[in-house]
Design a protein around this motif. Structure first.
Motif, mmCIF file in Angstrom:
data_model
loop_
_atom_site.group_PDB
_atom_site.id
_atom_site.type_symbol
_atom_site.label_atom_id
_atom_site.label_comp_id
_atom_site.label_asym_id
_atom_site.label_seq_id
_atom_site.Cartn_x
_atom_site.Cartn_y
_atom_site.Cartn_z
ATOM 1 N N VAL A 78 -14.580 43.504 -3.868
ATOM 2 C CA VAL A 78 -15.755 44.260 -4.313
ATOM 3 C C VAL A 78 -16.175 45.335 -3.311
ATOM 4 O O VAL A 78 -17.197 45.999 -3.501
ATOM 5 C CB VAL A 78 -16.950 43.330 -4.635
ATOM 6 N N GLU A 79 -15.409 45.524 -2.248
ATOM 7 C CA GLU A 79 -15.672 46.637 -1.335
ATOM 8 C C GLU A 79 -15.677 47.946 -2.125
ATOM 9 O O GLU A 79 -14.767 48.212 -2.914
ATOM 10 C CB GLU A 79 -14.605 46.715 -0.245
ATOM 11 N N GLY A 80 -16.711 48.758 -1.921
ATOM 12 C CA GLY A 80 -16.809 50.035 -2.610
ATOM 13 C C GLY A 80 -17.507 49.977 -3.952
ATOM 14 O O GLY A 80 -17.793 51.017 -4.553
ATOM 15 N N ALA A 81 -17.804 48.767 -4.443
ATOM 16 C CA ALA A 81 -18.550 48.659 -5.698
ATOM 17 C C ALA A 81 -19.930 49.292 -5.522
ATOM 18 O O ALA A 81 -20.533 49.221 -4.454
ATOM 19 C CB ALA A 81 -18.686 47.199 -6.112
ATOM 20 N N ILE A 82 -20.422 49.916 -6.588
ATOM 21 C CA ILE A 82 -21.709 50.621 -6.539
ATOM 22 C C ILE A 82 -22.702 49.921 -7.458
ATOM 23 O O ILE A 82 -22.372 49.571 -8.597
ATOM 24 C CB ILE A 82 -21.528 52.095 -6.938
ATOM 25 N N VAL A 83 -23.909 49.731 -6.952
ATOM 26 C CA VAL A 83 -24.929 48.948 -7.645
ATOM 27 C C VAL A 83 -26.213 49.763 -7.769
ATOM 28 O O VAL A 83 -26.676 50.344 -6.780
ATOM 29 C CB VAL A 83 -25.232 47.653 -6.860
ATOM 30 N N THR A 124 -7.542 51.080 -9.799
ATOM 31 C CA THR A 124 -8.221 51.645 -8.617
ATOM 32 C C THR A 124 -9.536 52.333 -8.948
ATOM 33 O O THR A 124 -10.193 52.880 -8.059
ATOM 34 C CB THR A 124 -7.297 52.664 -7.922
ATOM 35 N N ALA A 125 -9.951 52.325 -10.192
ATOM 36 C CA ALA A 125 -11.180 52.997 -10.612
ATOM 37 C C ALA A 125 -12.389 52.450 -9.858
ATOM 38 O O ALA A 125 -12.426 51.274 -9.477
ATOM 39 C CB ALA A 125 -11.394 52.810 -12.112
ATOM 40 N N LYS A 126 -13.396 53.308 -9.642
ATOM 41 C CA LYS A 126 -14.656 52.877 -9.062
ATOM 42 C C LYS A 126 -15.394 51.973 -10.054
ATOM 43 O O LYS A 126 -15.448 52.274 -11.251
ATOM 44 C CB LYS A 126 -15.549 54.079 -8.737
ATOM 45 N N PHE A 127 -15.966 50.889 -9.566
ATOM 46 C CA PHE A 127 -16.780 50.012 -10.403
ATOM 47 C C PHE A 127 -18.260 50.270 -10.130
ATOM 48 O O PHE A 127 -18.692 50.331 -8.976
ATOM 49 C CB PHE A 127 -16.468 48.543 -10.113
ATOM 50 N N ILE A 128 -19.029 50.412 -11.207
ATOM 51 C CA ILE A 128 -20.485 50.529 -11.118
ATOM 52 C C ILE A 128 -21.113 49.408 -11.940
ATOM 53 O O ILE A 128 -20.668 49.117 -13.054
ATOM 54 C CB ILE A 128 -20.989 51.883 -11.655
ATOM 55 N N GLY A 129 -22.161 48.798 -11.382
ATOM 56 C CA GLY A 129 -22.882 47.760 -12.104
ATOM 57 C C GLY A 129 -24.373 47.927 -11.943
ATOM 58 O O GLY A 129 -24.849 48.818 -11.224
ATOM 59 N N ILE A 175 -15.337 52.458 -14.011
ATOM 60 C CA ILE A 175 -15.560 51.357 -14.947
ATOM 61 C C ILE A 175 -16.998 50.885 -14.768
ATOM 62 O O ILE A 175 -17.396 50.480 -13.668
ATOM 63 C CB ILE A 175 -14.591 50.187 -14.702
ATOM 64 N N PHE A 176 -17.781 50.989 -15.834
ATOM 65 C CA PHE A 176 -19.172 50.517 -15.811
ATOM 66 C C PHE A 176 -19.180 49.127 -16.418
ATOM 67 O O PHE A 176 -18.798 48.942 -17.578
ATOM 68 C CB PHE A 176 -20.074 51.460 -16.598
ATOM 69 N N ALA A 177 -19.600 48.135 -15.634
ATOM 70 C CA ALA A 177 -19.473 46.743 -16.067
ATOM 71 C C ALA A 177 -20.729 45.942 -15.765
ATOM 72 O O ALA A 177 -20.708 45.015 -14.954
ATOM 73 C CB ALA A 177 -18.262 46.106 -15.388
ATOM 74 N N PRO A 178 -21.857 46.261 -16.386
ATOM 75 C CA PRO A 178 -23.079 45.500 -16.127
ATOM 76 C C PRO A 178 -22.960 44.095 -16.703
ATOM 77 O O PRO A 178 -22.534 43.913 -17.844
ATOM 78 C CB PRO A 178 -24.150 46.310 -16.867
ATOM 79 N N GLY A 179 -23.291 43.112 -15.918
ATOM 80 C CA GLY A 179 -23.200 41.733 -16.392
ATOM 81 C C GLY A 179 -23.596 40.777 -15.293
ATOM 82 O O GLY A 179 -24.046 41.187 -14.219
ATOM 83 N N ASN A 180 -23.437 39.505 -15.553
ATOM 84 C CA ASN A 180 -23.787 38.499 -14.571
ATOM 85 C C ASN A 180 -22.902 38.628 -13.328
ATOM 86 O O ASN A 180 -21.750 39.059 -13.402
ATOM 87 C CB ASN A 180 -23.635 37.102 -15.181
ATOM 88 N N TYR A 181 -23.453 38.262 -12.174
ATOM 89 C CA TYR A 181 -22.777 38.496 -10.895
ATOM 90 C C TYR A 181 -21.433 37.779 -10.774
ATOM 91 O O TYR A 181 -20.462 38.352 -10.266
ATOM 92 C CB TYR A 181 -23.691 38.094 -9.734
ATOM 93 N N THR A 182 -21.322 36.554 -11.268
ATOM 94 C CA THR A 182 -20.074 35.804 -11.109
ATOM 95 C C THR A 182 -18.948 36.428 -11.911
ATOM 96 O O THR A 182 -17.867 36.727 -11.378
ATOM 97 C CB THR A 182 -20.273 34.336 -11.530
ATOM 98 N N GLU A 183 -19.188 36.617 -13.211
ATOM 99 C CA GLU A 183 -18.145 37.198 -14.054
ATOM 100 C C GLU A 183 -17.790 38.609 -13.595
ATOM 101 O O GLU A 183 -16.604 38.995 -13.611
ATOM 102 C CB GLU A 183 -18.601 37.219 -15.516
#
Length: 383
Positions: free
Chosen positions: A273-278, A251-256, A229-237
């Motif tokens: 947010v463990e495992g989130a990729i930035v 369980t999908a990987k999140f990328i921002g 899931i690619f979810a670029p946006g503000n940090y809080t939301e």
């Protein structure tokens, strides 16, 4: 420039509502002081990001407080994370304070709101982390020291396809945010190209800045079982989205994008947010050069914490402007602007800076992941 004039006039009428945080002295530049405007959101939805950039700028100013034998005064104006307030803040800096140059803003939309006002006043502005191409496009007085979203979106898609082996991707956009919408488009276009599958983007969901409940969007996405899931946006939301996704069993990987690279993202998201990729600008655990090492030491000594990437860029943006003033041997805004166009191989804490013909910096991207509640370096991708 007729549209710009109307914007400037409107903003001037409202400018009294803008908060000036760090200004002292007269309202116009004197012979012994050079004024650099700090154009940042210090309150509102983007307040943490603006504060982080300001920390880097303040540190650079403390370590390099003079140029050409004159004191450098920071004139700090809070644009309040709002486009109208950003126009007001820009007007205060340009008309009332008559600054020699401007740094900021965190948030491409805010930079774009102030840009025409700086251009009309012929005052150079240097964006610290505003990555949307429109910030500098068509504005001869706006520069930046960070990479652009076409590059960030492309390398993000490549990381998802090549490293995470994703075949199905869902997109979640902060539709009221120019940065988020633009970055999502660049990611989508390149991922479809890499995969050769026009149906590789299985779902797209939108939300607005300030939203807190994303259950409807996430419930819809869950049925498609995306790999990423690619979810670029503000940090809080973004952190709330990931928390709610995990609660729903996604369980999908999140990328921002770079907006996640901030302590507030970790604080709001917690264990979720463990495992989130930035994708971002700078990695504290992998210094790039001697300037990086010096910055890291100075920042840790000054603030007793780890620097976010945008603080390194704020530090660099201030020093780039001072370098331009030195090379111009003048604090006149138009001469600073001309010197900025000739910036080449400037060693910043976040890497070498060369300003190209479009007034942008060609910079590498850093990928990090969240591990044990901290951002950890993964890899660097060059343009």
């Amino acid at each position: 420039m007729k549209k710009t004039f109307s914007l400037l006039t409107l903003a001037a009428a409202l400018a009294a509502s803008v908060s000036i945080v760090g200004c002292s002295g007269s309202s116009s530049s004197s012979d012994d002081v050079i004024k650099i405007g700090v154009f940042e959101p210090l309150t509102g939805a983007n307040g943490a990001g603006g504060a982080d950039e300001y920390d880097g700028i303040k540190l650079a100013n403390k370590l390099s407080p003079e140029v050409l034998g004159k004191k450098v005064q920071l004139v700090v104006v809070d644009n309040k994370s709002d486009k109208v307030e950003a126009a007001n803040a820009a007007t205060v800096l340009a008309q009332k304070e008559k600054v020699n140059a401007v740094l900021g803003s965190w948030g491409s939309s805010l930079s774009m709101a102030g840009g025409p006002i700086f251009a009309e006043a012929k005052i150079p502005a240097v964006a610290v982390s505003a990555t949307n191409p429109a910030v500098t496009k068509g504005n001869d007085f706006y520069f930046r020291v960070c990479f652009l979203d076409p590059f960030q979106g492309t390398v993000g898609a490549a990381y998802a396809f090549n490293e995470l082996k994703a075949k199905k991707v869902a997109i979640i956009r902060e539709v009221s945010n120019d940065y988020s919408v633009g970055l999502a488009k660049f990611f989508v276009d390149h991922f479809v190209k890499l995969s050769g599958d026009e149906k590789a983007i299985v779902a797209t969901a939108d939300y607005n800045t300030g939203d807190q409940d994303f259950s409807a969007q996430l419930t819809n996405i869950k049925q498609f079982e995306p790999d990423v899931i690619f979810a670029p946006g503000n940090y809080t939301e973004s952190a709330l989205i990931i928390k709610q996704a995990r609660d729903l069993g996604i369980t999908a990987k999140f990328i921002g994008g770079d907006t996640w690279d901030i302590n507030a993202f970790l604080e709001v998201g917690g264990a979720a947010v463990e495992g989130a990729i930035v994708s971002t600008f700078f990695a504290n655990d992998v210094p790039i050069n001697k300037t990086s090492e010096a910055f890291l030491k100075s920042f840790r000594d000054e603030y007793k914490k780890e620097p976010p990437a945008v603080a390194a860029l704020g530090y660099d943006a201030y020093l780039v402007v001072l370098d331009a003033i030195k090379r111009a041997n003048s604090a006149e805004p138009e001469k600073i602007r001309e010197a900025l166009t000739q910036t080449k191989d400037f060693e910043g804490s976040a890497g070498s800076i060369t300003i190209n013909a479009e007034r942008n910096a060609d910079k590498a991207a850093v990928f990090k992941t969240v591990k044990d509640g901290k951002f950890v370096f993964l890899t660097t991708v060059k343009p």
